[in-house]
Every structure is written in C-alpha cells, then in structure tokens.
Scaffold this active site. Structure first.
Site, PDB file in Angstrom:
ATOM      1  N   ARG A 174      -8.724  52.638  17.663  1.00  0.00           N
ATOM      2  CA  ARG A 174      -7.237  52.363  18.476  1.00  0.00           C
ATOM      3  C   ARG A 174      -6.653  54.019  19.195  1.00  0.00           C
ATOM      4  O   ARG A 174      -5.814  53.915  19.257  1.00  0.00           O
ATOM      5  CB  ARG A 174      -6.037  51.709  17.311  1.00  0.00           C
ATOM      6  CG  ARG A 174      -7.079  50.368  18.337  1.00  0.00           C
ATOM      7  CD  ARG A 174      -6.393  49.631  16.695  1.00  0.00           C
ATOM      8  NE  ARG A 174      -6.481  47.969  16.607  1.00  0.00           N
ATOM      9  CZ  ARG A 174      -6.577  46.626  16.720  1.00  0.00           C
ATOM     10  NH1 ARG A 174      -5.669  47.183  14.949  1.00  0.00           N
ATOM     11  NH2 ARG A 174      -7.020  46.159  15.880  1.00  0.00           N
ATOM     12  N   CYS A 228      -2.331  42.967  15.573  1.00  0.00           N
ATOM     13  CA  CYS A 228      -1.911  41.376  15.513  1.00  0.00           C
ATOM     14  C   CYS A 228      -0.339  41.704  15.882  1.00  0.00           C
ATOM     15  O   CYS A 228       0.332  40.758  16.596  1.00  0.00           O
ATOM     16  CB  CYS A 228      -2.864  40.799  15.336  1.00  0.00           C
ATOM     17  SG  CYS A 228      -2.624  40.655  13.523  1.00  0.00           S
ATOM     18  N   SER A 275      -4.870  33.697   8.044  1.00  0.00           N
ATOM     19  CA  SER A 275      -5.739  34.428   8.681  1.00  0.00           C
ATOM     20  C   SER A 275      -5.864  35.839   9.020  1.00  0.00           C
ATOM     21  O   SER A 275      -7.602  36.140   9.725  1.00  0.00           O
ATOM     22  CB  SER A 275      -5.667  33.375   9.779  1.00  0.00           C
ATOM     23  OG  SER A 275      -4.814  33.590  10.254  1.00  0.00           O
ATOM     24  N   HIS A 306       1.686  35.108  12.874  1.00  0.00           N
ATOM     25  CA  HIS A 306       2.557  35.688  12.970  1.00  0.00           C
ATOM     26  C   HIS A 306       4.079  36.101  13.307  1.00  0.00           C
ATOM     27  O   HIS A 306       3.944  35.595  14.387  1.00  0.00           O
ATOM     28  CB  HIS A 306       2.165  37.413  13.456  1.00  0.00           C
ATOM     29  CG  HIS A 306       1.331  38.104  12.481  1.00  0.00           C
ATOM     30  ND1 HIS A 306       0.476  36.544  11.420  1.00  0.00           N
ATOM     31  CD2 HIS A 306       0.177  38.789  12.370  1.00  0.00           C
ATOM     32  CE1 HIS A 306      -0.672  37.458  10.251  1.00  0.00           C
ATOM     33  NE2 HIS A 306      -0.965  38.109  12.080  1.00  0.00           N
ATOM     34  N   THR A 315      -4.597  34.555  15.913  1.00  0.00           N
ATOM     35  CA  THR A 315      -6.272  35.023  16.031  1.00  0.00           C
ATOM     36  C   THR A 315      -6.531  34.026  17.350  1.00  0.00           C
ATOM     37  O   THR A 315      -7.411  34.206  17.531  1.00  0.00           O
ATOM     38  CB  THR A 315      -6.395  34.115  14.805  1.00  0.00           C
ATOM     39  OG1 THR A 315      -6.355  32.630  15.231  1.00  0.00           O
ATOM     40  CG2 THR A 315      -6.164  34.477  13.823  1.00  0.00           C
TER      41      THR A 315
END
Length: 309
Positions: free
Chosen positions: A84, A124, A153, A199, A285
């Site tokens: 990243r 995420c 998750s 989230h 996800t």
C-alpha cells in the site's frame, strides 16, 4: 474478467476454503474449485490473465510473491496491505482516484514488465467516510476527526471463533504505520465492536468554505465517479445514500445497500466545535475488501491495463 479457465477451474489461493466463514452456504461452484499452492507461480500464472491477492503471509513474503506474479506478466489486484505504501503501486478507490493507476507505467519499468503490475485497494475502514469527503471536496475540508467502529469480520473472525467479543468492545486494532496526507489533516481512533459485518464511522469535519446542510446532502446523493460513468458490473448505481431518520444508518438496516458496494450516511448536523458531523456506514468485506478489489479489476480492464494473455 479472466480468460476462460480450464475445466475444472483453477483458483490461486494460499489456504484451502476452510473454515467457511460466510453466513450463506458455500456455493457448489466454489466447492468444485481446485486450490493450488500460491507458491507455484509459473503454474498458476500460466492459466490466468490476472490474479486477486489476499494471502495469509508476512508482509515481506507478500511483497515478494506479488512481484513474482507481476514479473510473469500477470497483473495483480491486491487486497493485502504489504504494497500500500510502495511509491509506484497505485492504491485506489475507483470512484475517488482512478487516475492513480497511471503510476503503473513507472512500476512496469522498475519490474521490467510489459503487462505485469500490482495495484492495491486501501484499508476497509476508510470506505465509510473517504468517499463522503471526496463528494465535499469543493468545500475544502481541512481537518477531520474520525472514529471507526469496526466489525469482527475485519479481523477474519466470527462470533463462533471469537466468543469474547460478544457484549464487548476492544479499543485497539493492530495496523501498520499511516502516512498522513497534507490535507485534509485526519486523526482517527479505531474500535472493534460486536458486529459481524459493517464498519461505522463517527466523523467531525471543518471546512474552509462552509456549506449549508442542503448543499452537503446534494453533493452526497449526486456523487459518482468513473465506475458509474462506465457502468461497470460491480459499481453501485448510487454510491452514497443519505438517510433522514434520526436512528440511521444502522448495520442491520443498511449494510447491504447497493449489494454492499454503497455507502450510507446519516446524522448530518452542525457541530459546536467542528463545522459538521455525520455517521457513515460501509460493508467492510464487500466494498471494503473483495468487492472493492473486483471493482478495481473492472476499472483496470476498462482502462486497458488488464487484457487477455
């Protein structure tokens, strides 16, 4: 997106599909897939036009194996964090910064490839508020406080294998070093909460050009990017929805908006310290992981970076 696979289909993966963590049963097509060792780079690369990377390895191992695949002239769309912050590896949310894919040409020169490269999607947790800030870019947000309440998750867990999360929150999530952008300046806090998927972010924003609430909502609901323009298969038709109800967004009600690829925003109010505050929700996800990687691959294909071998 990939070339027609041989029969039976081949999937490049580091681990076998066990334990299955989805709420829905494993599809029969997945059950019949042959899982090959990810380290068999030449063998796997010979069967596919590109690969998705989401492997359970150390960062150094991931960096090496993703570059190994790229050097076989196989593009890599990665959900891992290892690359990243590699300067010539684009980190892209397709609706926000698809122009960053242009750095791929420099990466190819470094790798000595003509078609092979690595592209990654970001963490995420930013999906629940970064698109919102992008929609408001013309008002010049310059200072942001964001607290994310992250589903289990995101740690690859379910309540079955993480029972201590039931009725609990953990105010710590392990992350790598975050390099701050010059503007807006963003400070964050991450909290793990007893939610399976989704989230949520509570966000406070200061603007250089103070907008009205009506202007902010208008920018949200009309926000779109290259994936919408190209009508890509995984792209949400409306990326951001604004919910007027006082008790929304909620994970149970809103996490699957636009098949999990959309962002839900609510509770937009003026603040006494910052200009405005809001609550954002995204599916960690789907938009934040696998779905986001698929949309990156669709964008790369549309822009000519991924082609049939």
């Amino acid at each position: 997106l990939a070339a027609s696979p041989p029969s039976p289909p081949i999937l490049s993966a580091h681990l076998i599909f066990a334990p299955w963590k989805m709420d829905t049963p494993m599809p029969e097509a997945v059950k019949s897939m042959i899982v090959k060792n990810v380290n068999e780079v030449e063998e796997v690369a010979s069967h596919v036009d590109f690969v998705f990377s989401a492997v359970d390895m150390s960062k150094d191992e991931i960096k090496k194996i993703e570059e190994d695949y790229a050097k076989t002239e196989t593009p890599v769309v990665s959900n891992n964090s290892a690359h990243r912050w590699t300067p010539d590896v684009p980190m892209v949310v397709p609706e926000i910064n698809p122009e960053h894919f242009e750095v791929i040409e420099s990466q190819k020169k470094r790798l000595g490839t003509t078609k092979g490269f690595i592209a990654v999607k970001p963490n995420c947790s930013i999906q629940s508020y970064a698109p919102v800030l992008t929609a408001w870019k013309e008002f010049e947000p310059y200072e942001v406080v964001a607290t994310t309440y992250q589903a289990i998750s995101g740690a690859g867990k379910t309540f079955k294998d993480w029972p201590e999360m039931e009725g609990n929150i953990i105010p710590y999530i392990e992350n790598g070093v975050i390099v701050k952008a010059e503007t807006p300046v963003i400070t964050t806090q991450c909290i793990r909460v007893p939610v399976l998927n989704g989230h949520t972010a509570a966000v406070f924003v200061k603007f250089k050009k103070k907008p009205t609430k009506e202007q902010l909502i208008e920018k949200l609901v009309n926000f779109s990017g290259l994936p919408q323009e190209l009508e890509l298969p995984s792209a949400p038709k409306q990326m951001i929805q604004y919910l007027e109800e006082d008790n929304r967004p909620q994970v149970r009600e809103d996490v699957d908006y636009e098949n999990g690829m959309g962002i839900s925003v609510g509770r937009l109010r003026e603040d006494t310290v910052y200009d405005y505050k809001f609550v954002g929700l995204s599916h960690n996800t789907v938009r934040g992981a696998a779905g986001g990687a698929v949309l990156c691959a669709e964008t790369l294909k549309a822009k000519g970076y991924i082609t049939k071998k």
